[in-house]
Structures are given as C-alpha cells and as structure tokens.
Scaffold this active site. Structure first.
Site, mmCIF file in Angstrom:
data_model
loop_
_atom_site.group_PDB
_atom_site.id
_atom_site.type_symbol
_atom_site.label_atom_id
_atom_site.label_comp_id
_atom_site.label_asym_id
_atom_site.label_seq_id
_atom_site.Cartn_x
_atom_site.Cartn_y
_atom_site.Cartn_z
ATOM 1 N N HIS A 186 0.836 -1.201 0.000
ATOM 2 C CA HIS A 186 0.000 0.000 0.000
ATOM 3 C C HIS A 186 0.871 1.251 0.000
ATOM 4 O O HIS A 186 1.038 1.915 1.022
ATOM 5 C CB HIS A 186 -0.937 -0.005 1.207
ATOM 6 C CG HIS A 186 -2.020 -1.025 1.100
ATOM 7 N ND1 HIS A 186 -1.991 -2.224 1.779
ATOM 8 C CD2 HIS A 186 -3.166 -1.032 0.370
ATOM 9 C CE1 HIS A 186 -3.079 -2.923 1.490
ATOM 10 N NE2 HIS A 186 -3.807 -2.221 0.632
ATOM 11 N N HIS A 190 1.397 1.512 -5.860
ATOM 12 C CA HIS A 190 0.084 0.867 -5.962
ATOM 13 C C HIS A 190 -0.964 1.885 -6.404
ATOM 14 O O HIS A 190 -1.810 1.601 -7.265
ATOM 15 C CB HIS A 190 -0.308 0.252 -4.621
ATOM 16 C CG HIS A 190 -1.764 -0.120 -4.517
ATOM 17 N ND1 HIS A 190 -2.345 -1.107 -5.283
ATOM 18 C CD2 HIS A 190 -2.764 0.388 -3.736
ATOM 19 C CE1 HIS A 190 -3.635 -1.209 -4.983
ATOM 20 N NE2 HIS A 190 -3.914 -0.303 -4.051
ATOM 21 N N HIS A 226 -7.081 6.755 -3.272
ATOM 22 C CA HIS A 226 -7.972 5.801 -2.605
ATOM 23 C C HIS A 226 -7.340 5.109 -1.406
ATOM 24 O O HIS A 226 -8.047 4.591 -0.539
ATOM 25 C CB HIS A 226 -8.447 4.745 -3.610
ATOM 26 C CG HIS A 226 -7.438 3.674 -3.885
ATOM 27 N ND1 HIS A 226 -6.333 3.885 -4.696
ATOM 28 C CD2 HIS A 226 -7.342 2.405 -3.442
ATOM 29 C CE1 HIS A 226 -5.629 2.782 -4.750
ATOM 30 N NE2 HIS A 226 -6.200 1.864 -4.003
ATOM 31 N N ASP A 336 -8.819 -1.474 -8.243
ATOM 32 C CA ASP A 336 -8.152 -1.678 -6.964
ATOM 33 C C ASP A 336 -7.657 -3.100 -6.785
ATOM 34 O O ASP A 336 -6.649 -3.332 -6.113
ATOM 35 C CB ASP A 336 -9.129 -1.309 -5.846
ATOM 36 C CG ASP A 336 -8.444 -1.132 -4.514
ATOM 37 O OD1 ASP A 336 -7.219 -0.918 -4.505
ATOM 38 O OD2 ASP A 336 -9.132 -1.195 -3.479
#
Length: 484
Positions: A186, A190, A226, A336
């Site tokens: 993360h 990414h 996000h 995602d």
C-alpha cells in the site's frame, strides 16, 4: 520536502554545458548525483539541495530538500505532518514503531523535462501491459505525480476546470508524500497502478461516450488517493490495538474513511478547488468520498449484488448521473484489485508484495503477543494459497460481472490473464508440495465453497483469499484493494 522560494540566487558549482542549455530544462543535483560533473558528493550531501538552471532567463534557483524534522523558518509553506496524517501518530505507537523505523529516504527532485524513456512509456499509458514498476524507476519514484498529472492534462481537465498549475502540482506531491514508501504494497506505486487501470476502464466504449468531464476528474482523483496514508495494517489490527482511528470512525470502514478525510484535508490545504463555488467544492469532496468508501471489501457482496441485479434487469442508464456514479464505483473496485488480471510478470510481483505486507503485520502481532490474523502468519500461509483463494472468491466474481457490462477485448484479456495466473500459482503450489505427504481423505467432505459474504480477520478492500478447510461464510479476505 520544502521549496525555499526566498533564498538568493546562488552561483552554479560548475559551468553549464551548452548541450544542457539546449534542452530548455533544468539541472538537478542530489547527494547521489554525478550528472554534468557535479561536485564532490560529500559536499552535496551537506548542502542537501539542487540547482535548477533555466535557459530562458539565465538564472539559477536553489531548491533545498529537507530531511525529516528540518524547517525553513518563515518560508515553511505547510506542516509536513498534518492533523489528519496517520504519520503524526505512527511514530508514537509502540506497536507500529518496529514496522516504521529505518533510514529515511529523502525525496529527490527530477527535472521537469523528465527522462525520455518515461515520456515514451506515457505514450502507451492505455496499454494493459503497462509496467508501473519500470515507470516508477524511470521517474525516480515519482510515478504517481507524473502519471496523474499527465492523465489530467491529456483529458484537458486542467484547462477545463481552470486548475491552478502550482496548486495542482503541490496537491499531487502532497498526495504522493502521504503514501508510506515503507509499505511493501500500500504505497504510491500501488496508487499509480490503480490510476493507470482506472484510465484503461475510462477508455472503454460504454464509459468513454457517457462519462462527463467531472466524472473523469473524480475517477482519476479517487484512484490516485484511494489508499492515502495507509498504515500498512488492516482494520482488525487497528480495532484490537485500540487505535485512535478505529475509535474516530466507530470501527466502520476505518481505513476508507481515513483515506477520504486525508484527501479532503489536502484539497483544502492546497486550495485546489477554492476557485469553484463553495457548494461545487463540497459536492466534489462528497463524491470522492463515495468512490473511496466503495473500495471497502466488507461491502463487496453489497456492490456486487447490486451490479448483478442491474445487469440482469438491463436497466443501467448511463445518462443517469447516479448510474454513472455507480459504474465509477465498480470501475474503481475493479482497478483496486486488478493485479491478478495483469500479465504474470507484473501480477506475481504484486502478489509477493501484498503477502510481504501481511506477514509484516503478523510479525508485529507475534512480537507483541497478539493473536495473529489469519493469512498473516508466514509459518502457515504461502503466496500461492493466498492468491488462489483471492482469485477464486473475490476477483473472478467481480470481473465476470464487469465483463457482462463491458464485453470488450480488454475484459477478455483480463479474464484470460486471471485464468493463466491462477493456473501458474496452482502449478507452483503443486511443485512445492511434491515432497509433502498426501493428506488423508475426508470421509465427509464439505460442500463446494461459495463466494465470501464479508471480510475476515485479515480483511481489507483488496486482494484476498481463503483456506480450503474453512466454511464459505468464514472465509478470510486478503490482499489489498486498499484496506488489506
């Protein structure tokens, strides 16, 4: 990183070669640079700055890169650690301290005229084979800033929404900085990968002819932000350690809410939308929140069932604003968790990174004598097992429905890669178990497993999996759409 606009013009360390001036670009020296006959690296490391030489006005601008904790008196434009930033509390947390300590890697500054190789890659940014790892290396770790700015500019959104270039650059840099580079999965790479995937979906025929410019702007910004300020651990970990974020958001979509509030903080700090009417700015923030909150994996079945119902009834009307927003939510959910749908060379790297992040959490839990979350124990789980379960119970159902909605070459390509990657992990798992004894057959085997209905102890909005011995209703999700 702080930029000292009020420092005096400084003399260059060396004369600038003519072929450099002809580039109409800039020279950037860092402590690790030896470009253009830079001075002794030890001197540069003490200076911790860069010289930017602009051939149009024949002046040199000194840009100072600050290490953690340094300040620049009155010209400091912002607090590095903001109120909403998880980083302010990360270093004071004893449980997370062991996962975050290490040498600080300063952000080096690249020329505006970035390397030709990166520019060539951007010409093919719509390719599903786009190698975000290579792109990140070519941009010296600035893949998210470079990619997002390029896409916004390519769509003409900067001019259309009259976005201030300085504010936009500052916004993107702050977003990139708020991703934790020490997270194996993360991190900003990414986020850049999800943004590139979102761009691919926005170009699909059904979307490209229906979405408004506002939809596209929201889709790209939501993809880029996000997972903003993701701590590298999942929601159950924050809850069982009584983290302040869990209390703040009442144990509900904790990380997604934090990502949303973090981007709202940056939007307001940079004033990116300050020129818009107040109600329009608030509406943009709300819609960004709606998109980011949709990535919560605990609501996976809710969104998937709604998507399937619309497709069964054939009642999706993209002329309807709420329907378009729902499709943007589904596109972001697909982007995602699209790693298993990438070519094997890329997919395998992502699988290894997310598993490393799981195991990193498991090591912290062991160290502090906490119950180790399922799929986070490196002694009992493997990358292959995690990925096969994730592909079977999370990715395949979602992308099968997306293919029903958008039956294009891209959708078929993604499903094709998904099947091949699943077979590859199954093959690797079989090779690894050749020397292991065969288990005794179960005299009363369980019924075939069904898709999960919610998250498990190591859940999050992203790649997930389950072990074969568990019941379908208790299967554990893993790998990170964004909340690991």
């Amino acid at each position: 990183m702080e930029v000292c606009y009020q420092l005096p013009v400084l003399p260059l360390d060396r004369p600038v070669p003519k072929h450099v001036l002809s580039r109409r670009g800039a020279i950037s020296f860092s402590s690790s640079s030896s470009l253009f006959g830079a001075p002794d690296p030890r001197q540069l490391s003490q200076r911790r700055g860069a010289i930017s030489y602009d051939s149009s006005d024949q002046t040199a601008l000194y840009i100072r890169m600050l290490a953690r904790g340094e300040t620049v008196g009155p010209v400091s434009g912002r607090r590095v650690h903001r109120l909403f930033s998880f980083q302010r509390h990360l270093h004071s947390s004893r449980l997370l301290h062991s996962a975050t300590t290490g040498p600080h890697n300063p952000l080096h500054i690249l020329d505006e005229d970035y390397l030709g190789q990166a520019k060539c890659m951007l010409e093919k940014v719509g390719s599903w084979n786009f190698d975000i790892f290579l792109f990140d290396r070519l941009t010296n770790g600035n893949s998210l800033v470079t990619l997002t700015f390029h896409l916004l500019n390519q769509y003409g959104l900067i001019e259309l929404f009259q976005l201030d270039m300085v504010k936009l650059r500052r916004f993107l840099v702050m977003v990139q900085e708020d991703y934790h580079s020490q997270n194996p999965y993360h991190n900003a790479v990414h986020a850049a990968d999800v943004t590139q995937a979102m761009y691919c979906y926005l170009r699909e025929p059904k979307l490209s002819k229906s979405l408004t410019s506002c939809d596209i702007l929201l889709g790209l910004l939501a993809a880029a932000t996000h997972d903003l300020d993701h701590p590298g651990v999942n929601q159950p970990f924050l809850i069982k350690t009584n983290h302040y974020l869990a209390a703040l958001y009442r144990n509900t979509s904790v990380l997604e809410n934090h990502h949303w509030r973090s981007v709202v903080g940056i939007l307001r700090e940079t004033g990116l939308f300050s020129h818009l009417p107040a109600e329009d700015g608030l509406n943009m923030e709300r819609q960004l929140g709606s998109l980011i909150l949709a990535t919560d994996i605990s609501r996976q079945n809710e969104y998937l069932s709604k998507f399937r119902m619309h497709l069964d009834q054939d009642d999706l009307c993209l002329g309807n604003g709420s329907h378009r927003h729902f499709i943007l939510q589904m596109a972001l959910k697909c982007a995602d968790i699209c790693n298993p749908c990438r070519p094997w060379e890329l997919s395998k790297q992502w699988s290894e990174k997310v598993t490393a992040e799981f195991f990193q959490q498991g090591d912290i839990e062991k160290k502090h004598k906490l119950e180790v979350s399922q799929l986070c124990d490196s002694q009992t789980n493997t990358v292959g097992d995690i990925q096969i379960g994730f592909m079977t119970y999370v990715v395949e159902p979602l992308f099968s429905e997306w293919s029903r909605f958008s039956d294009t070459r891209l959708s078929q390509t993604m499903l094709g890669h998904l099947g091949l990657n699943k077979a590859s992990w199954s093959g690797l798992r079989a090779e690894g178990s050749l020397d292991e004894p065969e288990p005794e057959p179960d005299p009363d085997p369980d019924p075939p497993p069904q898709p999960v209905s919610g998250p498990g102890p190591c859940s999050g909005s992203g790649p997930a999996t389950a072990t074969a011995a568990e019941e379908p209703t208790t299967r554990t999700l893993a790998q990170g759409s964004q909340e690991f």
